[in-house]
Write an enzyme that holds these catalytic residues in place. Structure first.
Site, PDB file in Angstrom:
ATOM      1  N   LEU A  37       1.286  -1.714   0.121  1.00 28.36           N
ATOM      2  CA  LEU A  37      -0.079  -0.263   0.482  1.00 28.36           C
ATOM      3  C   LEU A  37       0.746   1.625   0.099  1.00 28.36           C
ATOM      4  O   LEU A  37       2.031   1.432   0.527  1.00 28.36           O
ATOM      5  CB  LEU A  37      -1.221   0.039   0.895  1.00 28.36           C
TER       6      LEU A  37
ATOM      7  N   CYS B   4       9.751   4.699   2.652  1.00 29.05           N
ATOM      8  CA  CYS B   4      10.280   3.126   1.974  1.00 29.05           C
ATOM      9  C   CYS B   4      11.327   3.464   1.164  1.00 29.05           C
ATOM     10  O   CYS B   4      11.990   2.318   1.267  1.00 29.05           O
ATOM     11  CB  CYS B   4       8.618   3.115   1.310  1.00 29.05           C
TER      12      CYS B   4
HETATM   13  C1  UGA Z   1       6.118   2.939  -1.759  1.00 28.34           C
HETATM   14  C2  UGA Z   1       4.863   2.243  -2.692  1.00 28.34           C
HETATM   15  O1  UGA Z   1       4.769   2.842  -3.755  1.00 28.34           O
HETATM   16  C3  UGA Z   1       4.039   1.007  -2.321  1.00 28.34           C
HETATM   17  O2  UGA Z   1       3.695  -0.186  -3.774  1.00 28.34           O
HETATM   18  C4  UGA Z   1       4.511   0.127  -0.906  1.00 28.34           C
HETATM   19  O3  UGA Z   1       4.272  -0.780  -0.675  1.00 28.34           O
HETATM   20  C5  UGA Z   1       5.029   1.150  -0.289  1.00 28.34           C
HETATM   21  O4  UGA Z   1       6.096   1.877  -0.383  1.00 28.34           O
HETATM   22  C6  UGA Z   1       6.313   0.934   1.218  1.00 28.34           C
HETATM   23  O5  UGA Z   1       7.080  -0.003   0.900  1.00 28.34           O
HETATM   24  O6  UGA Z   1       5.288   0.402   2.281  1.00 28.34           O
HETATM   25  P1  UGA Z   1       4.648   5.262  -0.476  1.00 28.34           P
HETATM   26  O7  UGA Z   1       6.270   5.404   0.321  1.00 28.34           O
HETATM   27  O8  UGA Z   1       3.637   4.940   0.296  1.00 28.34           O
HETATM   28  O9  UGA Z   1       4.695   3.569  -1.509  1.00 28.34           O
HETATM   29  O10 UGA Z   1       4.586   6.300  -1.712  1.00 28.34           O
HETATM   30  P2  UGA Z   1       4.663   6.589  -3.358  1.00 28.34           P
HETATM   31  O11 UGA Z   1       3.332   7.127  -3.755  1.00 28.34           O
HETATM   32  O12 UGA Z   1       4.909   5.486  -4.118  1.00 28.34           O
HETATM   33  O13 UGA Z   1       6.221   7.788  -3.759  1.00 28.34           O
HETATM   34  C7  UGA Z   1       7.062   7.777  -3.169  1.00 28.34           C
HETATM   35  C8  UGA Z   1       7.999   8.559  -3.468  1.00 28.34           C
HETATM   36  O14 UGA Z   1       8.186   8.765  -5.168  1.00 28.34           O
HETATM   37  C9  UGA Z   1       7.215  10.268  -3.503  1.00 28.34           C
HETATM   38  O15 UGA Z   1       8.209  10.936  -2.803  1.00 28.34           O
HETATM   39  C10 UGA Z   1       6.394  10.408  -4.557  1.00 28.34           C
HETATM   40  O16 UGA Z   1       6.864  11.596  -4.885  1.00 28.34           O
HETATM   41  C11 UGA Z   1       7.812   9.572  -5.532  1.00 28.34           C
HETATM   42  N1  UGA Z   1       7.529   9.603  -7.432  1.00 28.34           N
HETATM   43  C12 UGA Z   1       6.662   8.446  -6.897  1.00 28.34           C
HETATM   44  C13 UGA Z   1       7.610  10.613  -7.684  1.00 28.34           C
HETATM   45  O17 UGA Z   1       8.946  11.388  -7.742  1.00 28.34           O
HETATM   46  N2  UGA Z   1       7.386  10.442  -8.965  1.00 28.34           N
HETATM   47  C14 UGA Z   1       6.435   8.936  -9.874  1.00 28.34           C
HETATM   48  O18 UGA Z   1       6.554   9.385 -10.793  1.00 28.34           O
HETATM   49  C15 UGA Z   1       6.221   8.724  -8.391  1.00 28.34           C
END
Ligand code: UGA
Length: 442
Positions: A146, A255
């Site tokens: 998630l 994460c």
């Molecule tokens: C992430 C994973 O997406 C989940 O599947 C996983 O369960 C979780 O880690 C975990 O290991 O518990 P999360 O850290 O909540 O989830 O957030 P994301 O939405 O994945 O974003 C992570 C980072 O990547 C954020 O800083 C976001 O701004 C950045 N991001 C995301 C980008 O810079 N570009 C993108 O295209 C997508």
């Protein structure tokens, strides 16, 4: 097994609390255990300690089904499946700190009656090591995928459910599969080590996609391409996919940074040098710092300048600031001698603790008052509907660095701003009116 099998949830952080309310919503009686008595008291009153859409609503609706307690014995009495959801933060070495997992295991007996279902993110080999230490403990690896900010929806609509267990523990794996069955997701039944690796590899791959598109963005800036167009064109290739191709000022959160570092070390400890991950990490660090170059291009030295950070949480819809780009940015700006103001719609309390040097404002307008530049750090939806002409007039100099390519450059430029995005055609110097000559009255 009855459809409403009672479940024990150990650790009610993001993963544990979301799992507790969602399994309760699916009809399971829940014993949710946490060592933090204050948190347990808060939850018993029906309040949630984190900002997560729909969490309050689901907790309220399922309060009768969930017992929050500090006593693990209550979970042991009621449930045969114990979902371990405690946090595994990074240690100084970058390895995962498994001390909280070990505390949970210390409460169990290898009597075969209770199965430990590992939802916490752990290094590959953790399951094997736990079972070596407590022979006879049925063990299932069931990693959680998630995302903060959409955790409830992600839990209820998973792309897949991964369940890893040894053949001897098939009853426990079957019981976990049955608990997830109503969600109708693809099921990956496998061994424990492979399930553990699916989690780490998935996060590492997603982070790689982000660092990759960030590098494409940086090159696009140099050669006059628009990364949004590039990502659109790439994403339509089914083998690539459109998700996680949003460039920005780096990934953060509790994460990705931790899990990539843990995987890199895991590989290193086993004698394999995971080269690609080194680059993914380095690109991410440099990406956060590139904003400084975009600011100095317009402002020259940042000493004595005032810079406003719009959004401080690591991403929208959360108040989580762990490994947020705002932390690095604020420190770099302060290091350059700038004064920093900031605004975030929900992370203000956390920010007050983590960013003591930043002047926190209650509104975007107050954060921008007298600023020489603004940096959009987190793409909060409310930033899409601001009156930029009005806000620009409050600033000493209407310059905006859009760290998430969230705003429409044409709207900003029409409002008198010099606009810099990430991997978008760059603003020519002098796009905005020079400092001191902007018409403040309109
Ligand atoms: C992430 C994973 O997406 C989940 O599947 C996983 O369960 C979780 O880690 C975990 O290991 O518990 P999360 O850290 O909540 O989830 O957030 P994301 O939405 O994945 O974003 C992570 C980072 O990547 C954020 O800083 C976001 O701004 C950045 N991001 C995301 C980008 O810079 N570009 C993108 O295209 C997508």
């Amino acid at each position: 097994m009855s459809e409403n099998e009672p479940l024990g949830i150990i650790g009610v952080g993001w993963v544990g609390l979301v799992s507790a309310v969602c399994f309760a919503e699916l009809g399971h009686p829940i014993k949710a255990v946490d060592i933090d008595a204050e948190k347990v008291a808060l939850l018993r009153e029906g309040s949630t300690p984190i900002h997560e859409p729909r969490l309050d609503e689901l907790l309220e609706r399922n309060r009768d089904r969930i017992l929050f307690t500090t006593e693990i014995s209550e979970a042991l009495e009621a449930a045969r499946l114990l979902f371990c959801c405690v946090d595994t933060p990074p240690t100084y070495s970058g390895d995962a700190d498994l001390s909280r997992v070990r505390e949970v295991v210390a409460n169990l007996r290898g009597d075969g009656e209770h199965a430990l279902v590992m939802k916490s993110t752990v290094p590959v080999g953790t399951g094997a090591s736990i079972v070596r230490g407590l022979a006879g403990l049925p063990y299932v690896s069931c990693p959680e995928f998630l995302k903060e900010g959409s955790a409830i929806d992600d839990f209820m609509n998973p792309d897949r459910v991964v369940i890893g267990a040894a053949t001897d523990d098939a009853w426990a794996a079957d019981a976990v599969a049955a608990a997830y069955a109503p969600l109708g997701a693809a099921l990956v039944r496998t061994d424990v080590a492979s399930a553990e690796m699916v989690k780490l590899a998935s996060n590492a791959f997603l982070a790689t996609k982000i660092s990759f598109i960030n590098e494409i963005a940086n090159v696009s800036e140099e050669v006059g391409a628009d990364v949004a167009e590039v990502a659109r064109g790439m994403g339509l290739d089914e083998r690539i996919g459109a998700a996680f191709l949003r460039p920005g000022i780096g990934f953060g959160g509790s994460c990705f940074p931790k899990d990539i570092s843990a995987l890199k070390l895991l590989a290193g400890n086993s004698g394999y040098h995971f080269q690609l991950l080194n680059a993914v990490i380095e690109v991410n660090e440099l990406q956060k710092r590139r904003v400084i170059g975009k600011l100095t291009k317009h402002l020259g030295s940042l000493a004595g300048k005032r810079v406003a950070l719009l959004g401080l949480a690591f991403k929208p819809d959360t108040d989580d600031m762990r490994e947020a780009s705002s932390l690095v940015l604020a420190a770099r700006l302060e290091g350059e001698g700038a004064s920093v103001s900031g605004y975030d719609p929900v992370a203000a309390a956390t920010a007050a603790e983590l960013l003591p040097g930043v002047e926190l404002a209650d509104t975007v307008e107050a954060a921008l008052e007298g600023a020489d530049a603004a940096v959009l750090v987190t793409e909060w939806p409310e930033f899409a509907h601001l009156d930029w002409a009005l806000l620009g007039a409050k600033m000493a100099n209407p310059l905006l660095v859009d760290g998430r390519n969230f705003l429409d450059p044409d709207v900003l430029r029409a409002a008198g701003f010099a606009y810099e995005g990430i991997g978008r055609p760059a603003a020519a110097l002098g796009d905005a009116e020079p400092i001191g000559t902007a018409d403040r009255g309109t």
